[in-house]
Design a protein around this motif. Structure first.
Motif, PDB file in Angstrom:
ATOM      1  N   MET A  39      -2.461  15.765   7.111  1.00 23.73           N
ATOM      2  CA  MET A  39      -2.780  14.402   6.702  1.00 23.73           C
ATOM      3  C   MET A  39      -1.938  13.940   5.523  1.00 23.73           C
ATOM      4  O   MET A  39      -1.480  12.791   5.488  1.00 23.73           O
ATOM      5  N   GLN A  40      -1.718  14.816   4.554  1.00 28.80           N
ATOM      6  CA  GLN A  40      -0.934  14.445   3.381  1.00 28.80           C
ATOM      7  C   GLN A  40       0.509  14.133   3.752  1.00 28.80           C
ATOM      8  O   GLN A  40       1.105  13.175   3.247  1.00 28.80           O
ATOM      9  N   LEU A  41       1.070  14.940   4.646  1.00 25.30           N
ATOM     10  CA  LEU A  41       2.438  14.699   5.105  1.00 25.30           C
ATOM     11  C   LEU A  41       2.519  13.386   5.878  1.00 25.30           C
ATOM     12  O   LEU A  41       3.466  12.603   5.701  1.00 25.30           O
TER      13      LEU A  41
ATOM     14  N   PHE B 243      -5.796   2.159   3.803  1.00 26.07           N
ATOM     15  CA  PHE B 243      -5.423   0.792   4.170  1.00 26.07           C
ATOM     16  C   PHE B 243      -4.351   0.793   5.254  1.00 26.07           C
ATOM     17  O   PHE B 243      -4.446   0.051   6.244  1.00 26.07           O
ATOM     18  N   ILE B 244      -3.327   1.622   5.077  1.00 28.97           N
ATOM     19  CA  ILE B 244      -2.233   1.664   6.053  1.00 28.97           C
ATOM     20  C   ILE B 244      -2.754   2.064   7.428  1.00 28.97           C
ATOM     21  O   ILE B 244      -2.421   1.432   8.443  1.00 28.97           O
ATOM     22  N   LYS B 245      -3.596   3.096   7.472  1.00 25.27           N
ATOM     23  CA  LYS B 245      -4.100   3.562   8.767  1.00 25.27           C
ATOM     24  C   LYS B 245      -5.004   2.530   9.429  1.00 25.27           C
ATOM     25  O   LYS B 245      -4.999   2.383  10.656  1.00 25.27           O
TER      26      LYS B 245
ATOM     27  N   ALA C 144       0.827  -1.208   0.000  1.00 27.23           N
ATOM     28  CA  ALA C 144       0.000   0.000   0.000  1.00 27.23           C
ATOM     29  C   ALA C 144       0.859   1.255   0.000  1.00 27.23           C
ATOM     30  O   ALA C 144       0.527   2.258  -0.653  1.00 27.23           O
ATOM     31  N   GLY C 145       1.978   1.212   0.728  1.00 36.96           N
ATOM     32  CA  GLY C 145       2.889   2.353   0.739  1.00 36.96           C
ATOM     33  C   GLY C 145       3.462   2.622  -0.636  1.00 36.96           C
ATOM     34  O   GLY C 145       3.554   3.779  -1.073  1.00 36.96           O
ATOM     35  N   LEU C 146       3.842   1.558  -1.348  1.00 42.13           N
ATOM     36  CA  LEU C 146       4.360   1.704  -2.703  1.00 42.13           C
ATOM     37  C   LEU C 146       3.294   2.263  -3.642  1.00 42.13           C
ATOM     38  O   LEU C 146       3.565   3.167  -4.444  1.00 42.13           O
TER      39      LEU C 146
ATOM     40  N   ALA D  28       3.923   5.958   4.390  1.00 47.72           N
ATOM     41  CA  ALA D  28       4.130   5.171   3.172  1.00 47.72           C
ATOM     42  C   ALA D  28       5.615   4.841   3.008  1.00 47.72           C
ATOM     43  O   ALA D  28       5.971   3.704   2.675  1.00 47.72           O
ATOM     44  N   VAL D  29       6.480   5.824   3.256  1.00 44.54           N
ATOM     45  CA  VAL D  29       7.925   5.607   3.148  1.00 44.54           C
ATOM     46  C   VAL D  29       8.378   4.582   4.183  1.00 44.54           C
ATOM     47  O   VAL D  29       9.137   3.646   3.874  1.00 44.54           O
TER      48      VAL D  29
END
Length: 248
Positions: free
Chosen positions: A153-155, A93-95, A78-80, A161-162
């Protein structure tokens, strides 16, 4: 190749409606298989000829350890996707999954300690497998901490993700740690490429527990993702309609 399904999966509206159809099914089937597998393993499976009844914690330890790794693999993918394709559902998904993976990793660590005491004579050793799973748990906690501490939120989405992608390097270390180093931890109990070393009455409840855990976690993840979608898309007309129609 038809990639329509891939783009649909990235649509909050499509996912929300899809999850409504499948989350309850996954929950019921998963919970049923999990209950049957754990009860069978803890109460009816034969005792191990070396470890006796202490080995029965395997029916909790192994599924949670597998799910902890699978959840993080999902975070990495999901991060990729989030970094490359900027799909809205990737950070959702990550959260949603990070806390579930953290719980699975914690259960794996605690159940492993309980199993290790009668087997190794110690609650904890700085074994390669145990240490790498502890790092996995800390990675999850780092993702959760960043998501909840950054107001932008974007940051926050970009940062987690990284971390999710970089942390993937830990998964092969966990998997192959018992082969690369001298460790107290035993090798994999069973794999999809080899015949189980245990008799059927011992590995079948373990398989049921593992598959059931996948279903249970998938259902909870879908519900958490739906909640996060409503939070992020609350200004969308389809969300307002969904709330009016279903009284959410």
């Amino acid at each position: 190749m038809n990639w329509i399904w891939f783009h649909k999966l990235g649509s909050p509206k499509w996912f929300f409606q899809w999850a409504n159809k499948w989350s309850k099914f996954a929950f019921v089937i998963g919970l049923l298989m999990l209950a049957v597998g754990i009860v069978w393993g803890l109460a009816f499976a034969p005792a191990d000829y070396q470890q006796g009844n202490s080995f029965r914690i395997i029916y909790i330890h192994v599924p949670s350890a597998i799910l902890a790794q699978s959840c993080y693999l999902g975070l990495g993918v999901a991060g990729l996707v989030s970094l490359v394709w900027r799909m809205k559902m990737a950070p959702v998904f990550i959260k949603a999954v990070a806390p579930l993976g953290a719980v699975m990793a914690l259960i794996a660590l605690v159940s492993g300690a309980i199993w290790g005491k009668p087997t190794w004579g110690a609650w904890w050793v700085w074994d390669a497998r145990l240490t790498s799973v502890l790092i996995l748990f800390l990675l999850y906690m780092g993702v959760i901490a960043i998501q909840n501490s950054l107001d932008d939120m974007q940051l926050a989405d970009k940062a987690v993700a990284v971390i999710s992608v970089v942390g993937l390097i830990n998964l092969p270390i966990i998997k192959y740690s018992v082969e690369w180093w001298n460790t107290l931890h035993q090798p994999a109990t069973f794999t999809i490429t080899a015949k189980p070393a245990m008799p059927m009455e011992m590995w079948l409840p373990l398989l049921l527990s593992t598959v059931g855990m996948y279903g249970f976690i998938a259902a909870v993840a879908m519900w958490r993702m739906q909640t996060e979608v409503l939070v992020r898309e609350h200004r969308s007309n389809w969300v307002k309609k969904e709330i009016l129609d279903n009284g959410i």
